[in-house]
Design an enzyme around this catalytic site. Sequence first.
Site, PDB file in Angstrom:
ATOM      1  NE  ARG A  50      -2.810   0.425   3.436  1.00 44.64           N
ATOM      2  CZ  ARG A  50      -2.304   0.980   4.539  1.00 44.64           C
ATOM      3  NH1 ARG A  50      -1.936   2.246   4.535  1.00 44.64           N
ATOM      4  NH2 ARG A  50      -2.153   0.285   5.640  1.00 44.64           N
ATOM      5  CE1 TYR A 102     -16.422  11.371 -17.015  1.00 40.67           C
ATOM      6  CE2 TYR A 102     -15.331  11.295 -14.878  1.00 40.67           C
ATOM      7  CZ  TYR A 102     -16.109  10.696 -15.855  1.00 40.67           C
ATOM      8  OH  TYR A 102     -16.566   9.419 -15.648  1.00 40.67           O
ATOM      9  CG  ASP A 170      -8.542  15.512 -15.968  1.00 43.09           C
ATOM     10  OD1 ASP A 170      -7.904  14.895 -16.835  1.00 43.09           O
ATOM     11  OD2 ASP A 170      -9.582  15.079 -15.449  1.00 43.09           O
ATOM     12  CE  LYS A 195     -11.544   7.498 -19.827  1.00 43.94           C
ATOM     13  NZ  LYS A 195     -11.577   7.437 -18.403  1.00 43.94           N
TER      14      LYS A 195
HETATM   15  N1  PLP Z   1     -10.994  12.878 -16.075  1.00 47.02           N
HETATM   16  C1  PLP Z   1     -11.497  12.792 -17.306  1.00 47.02           C
HETATM   17  C2  PLP Z   1     -11.287  13.933 -18.253  1.00 47.02           C
HETATM   18  C3  PLP Z   1     -12.206  11.660 -17.719  1.00 47.02           C
HETATM   19  O1  PLP Z   1     -12.695  11.605 -18.967  1.00 47.02           O
HETATM   20  C4  PLP Z   1     -12.392  10.594 -16.797  1.00 47.02           C
HETATM   21  C5  PLP Z   1     -13.142   9.381 -17.166  1.00 47.02           C
HETATM   22  O2  PLP Z   1     -13.788   9.310 -18.189  1.00 47.02           O
HETATM   23  C6  PLP Z   1     -11.855  10.715 -15.513  1.00 47.02           C
HETATM   24  C7  PLP Z   1     -11.162  11.864 -15.181  1.00 47.02           C
HETATM   25  C8  PLP Z   1     -12.026   9.615 -14.486  1.00 47.02           C
HETATM   26  O3  PLP Z   1     -11.168   8.544 -14.752  1.00 47.02           O
HETATM   27  P1  PLP Z   1     -11.449   7.028 -14.330  1.00 47.02           P
HETATM   28  O4  PLP Z   1     -12.616   6.544 -15.111  1.00 47.02           O
HETATM   29  O5  PLP Z   1     -10.162   6.325 -14.627  1.00 47.02           O
HETATM   30  O6  PLP Z   1     -11.743   7.042 -12.851  1.00 47.02           O
END
Ligand code: PLP
Length: 378
Positions: A50, A102, A170, A195
């Site tokens: 962890r 998001y 992000d 992604k």
């Molecule tokens: N940030 C963006 C721009 C996203 O498109 C997503 C998921 O689609 C996330 C964060 C969250 O990621 P995760 O699905 O790996 O938790």
Amino acid sequence: MKPYGCRGDAAPPLGPLAPTLARATTFAHESAEALRAVGAGERPGEFYARYGHPAARAFESAVAEAEGCDGAVSFASGMAALHALFCAPLGEGPIAVARDLYGGTMAMIDKDLSRFGIRVVRFDPFGDLALPDHVRLVHIETPTNPLCRVVDVARVAEVAHAKGALLSVDATFAPPPLQRVCSLGADLVMHSATKYLGGHSDAIGGVLGGQHEQLAAIEGFRRRTGGILGPDTAWLVARSMKTLALRARQQAETAGRLARWLAGRKGVAAVHYPGLEGHPDFAVAKRQMELPGAMLTFEVLGGLAGAARVYDRFRVIGRAPSLGGVESIASLPLHTSHAMVPPADRARAGIADGLIRLSVGLEPYETLAGDLERSLSA
Ligand code: PLP
């Protein structure tokens, strides 16, 4: 040894050429003193999974290398990374977040952070950047989901730093080498590794990259709350990092060609891609990105019914949520990424019901253009 992966950690090409996978949850040492010193970080070595493990460290150091930052801390998902970003002890005061985020991030802010006393204010990253005083963290997304707006990172960094705040970005929609936000002034970069970093639609993960001072606080939070990326998934995403630049550049090149073709196609009401001259952020994208990404959104005539008709005819492009994989997938933001966003907020953000979001994969351009042409001519 830091408990997370750092730039320059990558082993010289001797011994195993693939990352080490240790599924062990714990690691033995020769004496009480040795165990104490490893646990306290005074001596290199693994302690308890962890706290960090070899595959996570391999992935983290590859992210730090690609982003050009000191190090990175990995998490079990992108949302776990964002949760740590907002909740780790990174100063006092409210957080300012961009209005275009998001849907899942907005839902966490609205439903969860508020219950724990974390004050969040919203601002328009394309407006006058009126941020409150004493703000501790400014958080933006670029390019944005789903309209691929590109935020001028250097401009927001200047305003955030003048307020004494950190800037986090992000950057899930455009990984390095397409953009490197820390070189533009961001203090922290976040990715849903699910992604592009993972890239093969087979691993859920997240990561925060940045400077040691902030990463130490974030890693401490991860250790206390337990959101580390597991060994098997870390190994997969570490392996994928080796092809990231090739994949990202090729996918972006195909996306650019498809966007230009779609923009001239009858029956397509709008194309949102920052590499098109008519896009509101064309100039910013040109300045701060190597290529404008492999995500594009287009709007067909006939609203949701029109979009669903085109969508249901895809034969190559997969009908699925998510993005960034080697296989092209499309989604209707209304039903997926922004289903949790209230209709009024969707309308304000310009997210039309007839929008189709396309994540361009590694299939040949002709294959994808053919699939789109056949589906649009329905
Ligand atoms: N940030 C963006 C721009 C996203 O498109 C997503 C998921 O689609 C996330 C964060 C969250 O990621 P995760 O699905 O790996 O938790």
